[in-house]
Design an enzyme around this catalytic site. Structure first.
Site, PDB file in Angstrom:
ATOM      1  N   ARG A 231       0.871  -1.171   0.000  1.00 46.47           N
ATOM      2  CA  ARG A 231       0.000   0.000   0.000  1.00 46.47           C
ATOM      3  C   ARG A 231       0.908   1.221   0.000  1.00 46.47           C
ATOM      4  O   ARG A 231       1.988   1.186   0.635  1.00 46.47           O
ATOM      5  CB  ARG A 231      -0.890   0.033   1.249  1.00 46.47           C
ATOM      6  CG  ARG A 231      -2.061  -0.927   1.228  1.00 46.47           C
ATOM      7  CD  ARG A 231      -3.160  -0.478   0.247  1.00 46.47           C
ATOM      8  NE  ARG A 231      -4.294  -1.382   0.233  1.00 46.47           N
ATOM      9  CZ  ARG A 231      -4.453  -2.415  -0.602  1.00 46.47           C
ATOM     10  NH1 ARG A 231      -3.533  -2.680  -1.512  1.00 46.47           N
ATOM     11  NH2 ARG A 231      -5.540  -3.168  -0.554  1.00 46.47           N
ATOM     12  N   GLU A 260      -3.522   7.589  -4.470  1.00 48.40           N
ATOM     13  CA  GLU A 260      -3.942   7.058  -5.781  1.00 48.40           C
ATOM     14  C   GLU A 260      -5.274   7.667  -6.205  1.00 48.40           C
ATOM     15  O   GLU A 260      -6.136   7.905  -5.345  1.00 48.40           O
ATOM     16  CB  GLU A 260      -4.074   5.530  -5.691  1.00 48.40           C
ATOM     17  CG  GLU A 260      -2.751   4.862  -5.434  1.00 48.40           C
ATOM     18  CD  GLU A 260      -2.883   3.346  -5.199  1.00 48.40           C
ATOM     19  OE1 GLU A 260      -3.990   2.792  -5.376  1.00 48.40           O
ATOM     20  OE2 GLU A 260      -1.875   2.740  -4.827  1.00 48.40           O
ATOM     21  N   HIS A 278      -1.323   0.292  -9.782  1.00 46.65           N
ATOM     22  CA  HIS A 278      -1.999  -0.648  -8.876  1.00 46.65           C
ATOM     23  C   HIS A 278      -2.634  -1.806  -9.670  1.00 46.65           C
ATOM     24  O   HIS A 278      -3.846  -2.029  -9.607  1.00 46.65           O
ATOM     25  CB  HIS A 278      -3.061   0.092  -8.038  1.00 46.65           C
ATOM     26  CG  HIS A 278      -3.411  -0.622  -6.768  1.00 46.65           C
ATOM     27  ND1 HIS A 278      -3.725   0.026  -5.598  1.00 46.65           N
ATOM     28  CD2 HIS A 278      -3.501  -1.950  -6.472  1.00 46.65           C
ATOM     29  CE1 HIS A 278      -4.009  -0.847  -4.649  1.00 46.65           C
ATOM     30  NE2 HIS A 278      -3.869  -2.064  -5.160  1.00 46.65           N
TER      31      HIS A 278
HETATM   32  P1  NAP Z   1      -0.983 -11.709   4.861  1.00 51.28           P
HETATM   33  O1  NAP Z   1      -0.917 -13.141   4.457  1.00 51.28           O
HETATM   34  O2  NAP Z   1      -1.879 -11.302   5.976  1.00 51.28           O
HETATM   35  O3  NAP Z   1       0.523 -11.236   5.192  1.00 51.28           O
HETATM   36  C1  NAP Z   1       0.831 -10.017   5.768  1.00 51.28           C
HETATM   37  C2  NAP Z   1       2.267 -10.063   6.282  1.00 51.28           C
HETATM   38  O4  NAP Z   1       2.617  -8.738   6.707  1.00 51.28           O
HETATM   39  C3  NAP Z   1       2.458 -10.993   7.454  1.00 51.28           C
HETATM   40  O5  NAP Z   1       3.648 -11.725   7.280  1.00 51.28           O
HETATM   41  C4  NAP Z   1       2.613 -10.038   8.646  1.00 51.28           C
HETATM   42  O6  NAP Z   1       3.469 -10.531   9.636  1.00 51.28           O
HETATM   43  C5  NAP Z   1       3.275  -8.853   7.972  1.00 51.28           C
HETATM   44  N1  NAP Z   1       3.114  -7.632   8.738  1.00 51.28           N
HETATM   45  C6  NAP Z   1       1.983  -7.060   9.202  1.00 51.28           C
HETATM   46  N2  NAP Z   1       2.269  -5.936   9.882  1.00 51.28           N
HETATM   47  C7  NAP Z   1       3.616  -5.806   9.861  1.00 51.28           C
HETATM   48  C8  NAP Z   1       4.515  -4.864  10.409  1.00 51.28           C
HETATM   49  N3  NAP Z   1       4.092  -3.824  11.124  1.00 51.28           N
HETATM   50  N4  NAP Z   1       5.849  -5.048  10.191  1.00 51.28           N
HETATM   51  C9  NAP Z   1       6.287  -6.098   9.463  1.00 51.28           C
HETATM   52  N5  NAP Z   1       5.475  -7.032   8.922  1.00 51.28           N
HETATM   53  C10 NAP Z   1       4.160  -6.885   9.127  1.00 51.28           C
HETATM   54  O7  NAP Z   1      -1.418 -10.799   3.634  1.00 51.28           O
HETATM   55  P2  NAP Z   1      -1.170 -11.059   2.067  1.00 51.28           P
HETATM   56  O8  NAP Z   1      -2.266 -11.849   1.503  1.00 51.28           O
HETATM   57  O9  NAP Z   1       0.232 -11.502   1.861  1.00 51.28           O
HETATM   58  O10 NAP Z   1      -1.352  -9.534   1.538  1.00 51.28           O
HETATM   59  C11 NAP Z   1      -0.522  -8.520   2.016  1.00 51.28           C
HETATM   60  C12 NAP Z   1      -0.954  -7.152   1.543  1.00 51.28           C
HETATM   61  O11 NAP Z   1      -0.610  -6.967   0.174  1.00 51.28           O
HETATM   62  C13 NAP Z   1      -2.455  -6.848   1.548  1.00 51.28           C
HETATM   63  O12 NAP Z   1      -2.934  -6.540   2.841  1.00 51.28           O
HETATM   64  C14 NAP Z   1      -2.541  -5.660   0.606  1.00 51.28           C
HETATM   65  O13 NAP Z   1      -2.360  -4.441   1.307  1.00 51.28           O
HETATM   66  C15 NAP Z   1      -1.347  -5.867  -0.344  1.00 51.28           C
HETATM   67  N6  NAP Z   1      -1.811  -6.210  -1.706  1.00 51.28           N
HETATM   68  C16 NAP Z   1      -1.543  -5.348  -2.730  1.00 51.28           C
HETATM   69  C17 NAP Z   1      -2.000  -5.678  -4.002  1.00 51.28           C
HETATM   70  C18 NAP Z   1      -1.739  -4.773  -5.158  1.00 51.28           C
HETATM   71  O14 NAP Z   1      -2.549  -4.774  -6.091  1.00 51.28           O
HETATM   72  N7  NAP Z   1      -0.634  -4.046  -5.199  1.00 51.28           N
HETATM   73  C19 NAP Z   1      -2.710  -6.848  -4.236  1.00 51.28           C
HETATM   74  C20 NAP Z   1      -2.942  -7.698  -3.169  1.00 51.28           C
HETATM   75  C21 NAP Z   1      -2.482  -7.372  -1.904  1.00 51.28           C
HETATM   76  P3  NAP Z   1       2.959 -11.116  11.042  1.00 51.28           P
HETATM   77  O15 NAP Z   1       2.565 -12.542  10.717  1.00 51.28           O
HETATM   78  O16 NAP Z   1       4.104 -11.026  11.941  1.00 51.28           O
HETATM   79  O17 NAP Z   1       1.773 -10.285  11.445  1.00 51.28           O
HETATM   80  C1  8YV Z   2      -6.906  -4.901  -6.050  1.00 50.97           C
HETATM   81  C2  8YV Z   2      -5.511  -5.051  -3.871  1.00 50.97           C
HETATM   82  O1  8YV Z   2      -6.336  -4.109  -7.043  1.00 50.97           O
HETATM   83  O2  8YV Z   2      -6.209  -7.139  -3.067  1.00 50.97           O
HETATM   84  C3  8YV Z   2      -5.796  -6.017  -2.784  1.00 50.97           C
HETATM   85  O3  8YV Z   2      -5.612  -5.657  -1.612  1.00 50.97           O
HETATM   86  O4  8YV Z   2      -5.017  -3.987  -3.635  1.00 50.97           O
HETATM   87  C4  8YV Z   2      -5.767  -5.436  -5.284  1.00 50.97           C
HETATM   88  O5  8YV Z   2      -5.846  -6.793  -5.481  1.00 50.97           O
HETATM   89  C5  8YV Z   2      -8.014  -4.163  -5.451  1.00 50.97           C
HETATM   90  O6  8YV Z   2      -8.484  -4.567  -4.238  1.00 50.97           O
HETATM   91  C6  8YV Z   2      -9.174  -4.072  -6.440  1.00 50.97           C
HETATM   92  O7  8YV Z   2      -9.550  -2.818  -6.567  1.00 50.97           O
END
Ligand code: NAP
Ligand code: 8YV
Length: 316
Positions: A231, A260, A278
């Site tokens: 994010r 964004e 994104h």
């Molecule tokens: P997840 O399985 O819940 O993993 C989150 C990780 O972040 C965990 O390892 C957690 O560690 C760590 N974390 C949380 N707070 C932290 C902190 N303060 N310092 C260091 N590490 C920390 O989630 P995920 O499915 O991998 O998704 C992660 C994130 O990716 C989503 O929440 C979203 O914001 C982002 N995302 C972006 C896109 C995009 O389109 N760019 C798409 C999908 C997701 P702990 O186990 O120690 O809590």
């Molecule tokens: C998507 C995301 O782009 O899953 C998330 O957290 O940021 C992305 O997969 C979004 O949620 C769809 O608008």
């Protein structure tokens, strides 16, 4: 028989909207579009459809007395007031897992793209500049040191890909993952000091705001690259621009931004950054899987049945 009424934030993905519209009467942004009629509609709204970037404040939930579920199309839900939802007995769901591969793929694409100067090389050929000369050399990725901030579902998928590139893998999380087999650092600064590429993939929200600050970037150093697919709020964007402009770090690959869809103009012309809007989960296959899961959650939640993928804070 009339279909149940639900609230949809504006701009939801068409795959999600299509599924919703076949089973519900969908009211898009009714608070803004029809403020006068909203008071009469609000007590009928049983579900709220949102995206990973949506803001769903407690003040909105308070106006929806019949609401049973907020179904987020995305794994991130940092814009949803989960505490307010809990108080009102509203389920909040998201789409974990189904997008991990795509997001990890884009992280690798950004890392390779910035290290090897892909956008500039592409422009070099398209603009007819090749006959006039070559380009600066890139930075080798295979075998380099990869640091991952957040080793959850997506962080682990990134680590697997990094191993495929022969990279050494280290990470930081709040709690150590002893079974991972990767090297743990207690914070982002300590990790940054030991790696060539730092990929950020934590949730957004207050707990991670500016986790990547000037100090972390300084530890990453003039030879280091930052990739952010988490994010925009996780990285101090001003500090990042300062580090990129001064040579404090070597480059950055960014899919997410603080405000964004507005990206600071200072980044537009920098040759050492790769910018995407994104799009980490934006493939036909993954967006369909996200839509299917978000729709299934909406259907179950509005019917008073157990939802499929409740956010962790609300799991029993
Ligand atoms: P997840 O399985 O819940 O993993 C989150 C990780 O972040 C965990 O390892 C957690 O560690 C760590 N974390 C949380 N707070 C932290 C902190 N303060 N310092 C260091 N590490 C920390 O989630 P995920 O499915 O991998 O998704 C992660 C994130 O990716 C989503 O929440 C979203 O914001 C982002 N995302 C972006 C896109 C995009 O389109 N760019 C798409 C999908 C997701 P702990 O186990 O120690 O809590
Ligand atoms: C998507 C995301 O782009 O899953 C998330 O957290 O940021 C992305 O997969 C979004 O949620 C769809 O608008």
């Amino acid at each position: 028989m009339s279909l149940p009424d639900i609230y949809a934030v504006p701009g939801l993905h068409p795959f999600y909207m299509k599924a919703l519209e076949a089973h519900f009467t969908v009211h898009v942004d009714p608070v803004t579009k029809d403020p006068a009629g909203f008071a009469a509609l609000a007590p009928r709204l049983m579900g709220l459809a949102a995206s990973g970037e949506s803001k769903v404040p407690g003040s909105l939930l308070a106006q929806l007395p019949a609401l049973k579920v907020v179904s987020v199309f995305g794994v991130g839900y940092d814009g949803v007031d989960v505490a307010a939802a809990r108080e009102r007995g509203i389920a909040v769901t998201h789409t974990p897992g189904v997008l991990s591969d795509d997001v990890a793929d884009l992280a690798m694409l950004l890392m390779l793209g910035v290290a090897r100067g892909l956008p500039r090389a592409d422009q070099h050929v398209r603009n007819g500049l090749w006959p006039k000369g070559g380009l600066p050399l890139g930075r080798k990725v295979s075998g380099a040191r990869l640091g991952i901030v957040g080793l959850g579902r997506i962080g682990q998928a990134i680590a697997q890909r990094g191993q495929g590139f022969g990279m050494s893998i280290a990470y930081t999380t709040r709690t150590e993952k002893p079974g991972s087999g990767f090297t743990y650092f207690p914070n982002a600064k300590a990790l940054a000091a030991e790696v060539d590429f730092l990929i950020v993939i934590t949730p957004g929200g207050a707990g991670t705001k500016h986790l990547i600050n000037a100090e972390v970037l300084s530890a990453l150093g003039p030879q280091g690259f930052l990739i952010n697919v988490a994010r925009g709020s996780v990285v101090d964007e001003d500090a990042l621009i300062a580090a990129l402009s001064s040579g404090g770090i070597a480059g950055a690959g960014l899919d997410v931004f603080a405000n964004e869809p507005n990206v600071p103009e200072a980044l537009w012309s920098m040759p050492n950054v790769v910018l995407t809007p994104h799009i980490a989960s934006a493939t036909v296959q993954t967006r369909q899987a996200m839509a299917d899961l978000a729709f299934a959650n909406m259907q179950a939640g509005t019917a008073g049945q157990p939802v499929l993928t409740m956010v962790p804070e609300l799991q029993p």
